[in-house]
Design a protein around this motif. Structure first.
Motif, PDB file in Angstrom:
ATOM      1  N   GLU A 230      -5.379  -9.068  -2.346  1.00  0.00           N
ATOM      2  CA  GLU A 230      -4.728  -9.061  -3.578  1.00  0.00           C
ATOM      3  C   GLU A 230      -3.360  -9.562  -3.580  1.00  0.00           C
ATOM      4  OE1 GLU A 230      -5.297  -6.953  -7.778  1.00  0.00           O
ATOM      5  OE2 GLU A 230      -5.081  -5.468  -6.125  1.00  0.00           O
TER       6      GLU A 230
ATOM      7  N   PRO B 169       0.828  -1.109  -0.014  1.00  0.00           N
ATOM      8  CA  PRO B 169       0.069  -0.142   0.000  1.00  0.00           C
ATOM      9  C   PRO B 169       0.752   1.277   0.011  1.00  0.00           C
ATOM     10  CG  PRO B 169      -0.068  -1.189   1.959  1.00  0.00           C
ATOM     11  CD  PRO B 169       0.684  -1.815   1.190  1.00  0.00           C
TER      12      PRO B 169
ATOM     13  N   SER C 166      -0.355  -3.142  -5.128  1.00  0.00           N
ATOM     14  CA  SER C 166      -1.605  -3.066  -4.713  1.00  0.00           C
ATOM     15  C   SER C 166      -1.911  -2.480  -3.423  1.00  0.00           C
ATOM     16  CB  SER C 166      -2.317  -4.437  -4.555  1.00  0.00           C
ATOM     17  OG  SER C 166      -3.616  -4.254  -4.146  1.00  0.00           O
ATOM     18  N   ASN C 167      -2.784  -1.665  -3.200  1.00  0.00           N
ATOM     19  CA  ASN C 167      -3.298  -1.192  -1.794  1.00  0.00           C
ATOM     20  C   ASN C 167      -4.051  -2.007  -1.105  1.00  0.00           C
ATOM     21  OD1 ASN C 167      -1.857   1.212  -2.379  1.00  0.00           O
ATOM     22  ND2 ASN C 167      -3.460   2.026  -3.598  1.00  0.00           N
ATOM     23  N   HIS C 168      -4.284  -3.418  -1.590  1.00  0.00           N
ATOM     24  CA  HIS C 168      -5.150  -4.288  -0.934  1.00  0.00           C
ATOM     25  C   HIS C 168      -4.634  -5.701  -0.547  1.00  0.00           C
ATOM     26  CE1 HIS C 168      -8.416  -1.710  -2.294  1.00  0.00           C
ATOM     27  NE2 HIS C 168      -7.771  -1.649  -3.593  1.00  0.00           N
ATOM     28  N   GLU C 169      -4.653  -5.981   0.809  1.00  0.00           N
ATOM     29  CA  GLU C 169      -4.046  -7.126   1.293  1.00  0.00           C
ATOM     30  C   GLU C 169      -4.198  -8.391   0.716  1.00  0.00           C
ATOM     31  OE1 GLU C 169      -3.175  -8.517   6.125  1.00  0.00           O
ATOM     32  OE2 GLU C 169      -5.190  -7.844   5.479  1.00  0.00           O
TER      33      GLU C 169
END
Length: 146
Positions: A57, A11, A52-55
């Motif tokens: 993903e 992130p 990605s900023n999403h864990e």
């Protein structure tokens, strides 16, 4: 042909170049990607570079790397200090994982001193800016025994 080295970024790294340049430097993530691609190519490897900023993903990409990568260079960013799930994903895959950070996390706020990822990774390289990534590529290749 050898599988690529997956370089995964967590992130806020999409903001590199403008986000706290006194801490993270002035290079953009695209510039880091270009330097990594050239360095790996000079060593006979290709890369797959993702952010990605999403864990979740990032977890999916680590699972994908288990099948489609020879090694992983991983900058989990702030998830370094919070994510048991990423720790478990790193432990669950076969390719060597090298943790990298642009800044020297041990010299920053106390909450950044602990890395869940370091407990599962083959090694960690921190505080060297772009060189952390390039040395991470070297370490990943060395871990392959080639």
């Amino acid at each position: 042909m050898t599988q690529p080295i997956h370089i995964l970024n967590g992130p806020n790294l999409n903001l590199l170049g403008t986000r706290e340049p006194d801490v993270y430097g002035t290079l953009s993530l695209k510039e880091i990607e270009q330097a990594c691609a050239k360095h790996a190519r000079d060593l006979g490897y290709e890369i797959l570079f993702r952010q990605s900023n999403h864990e979740g993903e990032l977890i999916d990409w680590l699972h994908d790397a288990n099948v489609n990568a020879c090694a992983v260079v991983f900058n989990p960013a702030a998830f370094t200090h919070t994510s048991v799930a990423l720790h478990d994903a790193v432990r669950a895959i076969e390719p060597p994982v090298i943790e990298v950070h642009l800044s020297q996390t041990a010299a920053r706020e106390a909450f950044r001193h602990h890395s869940y990822i370091a407990l599962a990774a083959r090694g960690s390289i921190t505080g060297l800016g772009l060189q952390s990534y390039l040395l991470g590529i070297n370490a990943a290749i060395t871990s392959l025994g080639n």
